[in-house]
Enzyme design. Sequence first.
Site, PDB file in Angstrom:
ATOM      1  N   PRO A  48       0.941   4.394  -1.354  1.00  0.00           N
ATOM      2  CG  PRO A  48       2.587   4.026  -2.965  1.00  0.00           C
ATOM      3  CD  PRO A  48       1.978   3.427  -1.732  1.00  0.00           C
ATOM      4  CD  GLU A  49      -3.910   8.102   0.178  1.00  0.00           C
ATOM      5  OE1 GLU A  49      -4.849   8.854  -0.145  1.00  0.00           O
ATOM      6  OE2 GLU A  49      -3.414   8.105   1.327  1.00  0.00           O
ATOM      7  CE  LYS A 103      -5.761   3.672  -2.102  1.00  0.00           C
ATOM      8  NZ  LYS A 103      -5.801   3.134  -0.730  1.00  0.00           N
ATOM      9  NE  ARG A 163       6.421  -2.157   5.478  1.00  0.00           N
ATOM     10  CZ  ARG A 163       5.484  -1.591   6.243  1.00  0.00           C
ATOM     11  NH1 ARG A 163       5.133  -0.335   6.027  1.00  0.00           N
ATOM     12  NH2 ARG A 163       4.894  -2.281   7.193  1.00  0.00           N
ATOM     13  NE  ARG A 220      -6.510   2.831   7.791  1.00  0.00           N
ATOM     14  CZ  ARG A 220      -6.714   2.445   6.551  1.00  0.00           C
ATOM     15  NH1 ARG A 220      -6.618   3.311   5.549  1.00  0.00           N
ATOM     16  NH2 ARG A 220      -7.004   1.198   6.259  1.00  0.00           N
TER      17      ARG A 220
END
Length: 287
Positions: free
Chosen positions: A2-3, A61, A114, A271
Amino acid sequence: MPELPEVEVVRAGLEPAVTGAVVESVEILDERSLRRHAGPAEDYVDRLTGARLETPRRRGKFLWIPVADASEALVVHLGMSGQVLLRAPGSEDLRTRIRFDLDSGDRINFVDQRIFGSMAIDELVDAGFGETVPTQVSHIARDPLDPHFDETLFRTRLARKNTGIKRALLDQGLISGIGNIYADESLWRAKLHYETPTVTLSRPKVTQLLGEVRAVMLQALDEGGTSFDEQYKNVNGTSGYFERSLQAYGQQGKPCPRCGRLIVREQFMNRGSHFCPFCQRMPKTAL
């Protein structure tokens, strides 16, 4: 992960439920979600039980809820898959790691598949402009939607960096809240290659880029954030839909909405970077 838009959606969703509420009970189901808390689980429970919560706040964040009449706050980091779900009394959610019940009758479940996210009680320190932030957040730069974001300081610090522009945007000590998704989208809108050297960017180009960053994030906020899977949800457990508006991120193999050439994906910092090789060419001279 999430940003800024996703975390702000969660913050805004929590605000009417937790502001002024008292925590009646706390239950720790998985102590791994307290790894950023400086103390045992019992300390977390003792300090939060009976606490009156104030209006949730955010920087980049990071999300935190100040505790009334105390110089500390409940700090929430969503990590890769953390969710803060507002539920009815007695409600259960799979993979809940921490839960607490409020005197309003609401239950908050911290769900994390996670277990990269966390909760902690942390001390508040001065951040200028009459504001305080948790010590865990004090190293984080202000984000571009912050009313006290210093654009001049950002341009000065950016000019001193010898790096590519995307690496700079992901540097949370320089500007916070931007991750892979919104970096790719902002750079596509600004027609900048992700490896464009920061020293080549003129003041007008940096101003344009910041404008695109803000525009992307505000649109994402309006659309509830970006949800590609079940890992990001708002406090009601529903998904955002900004992924329908993505122009570059995750669009490899599809035509660029601007020129019609194919969007490509290249490996970048473990990434990917998504961009149009025609619209976002590496510059030969300063921009």
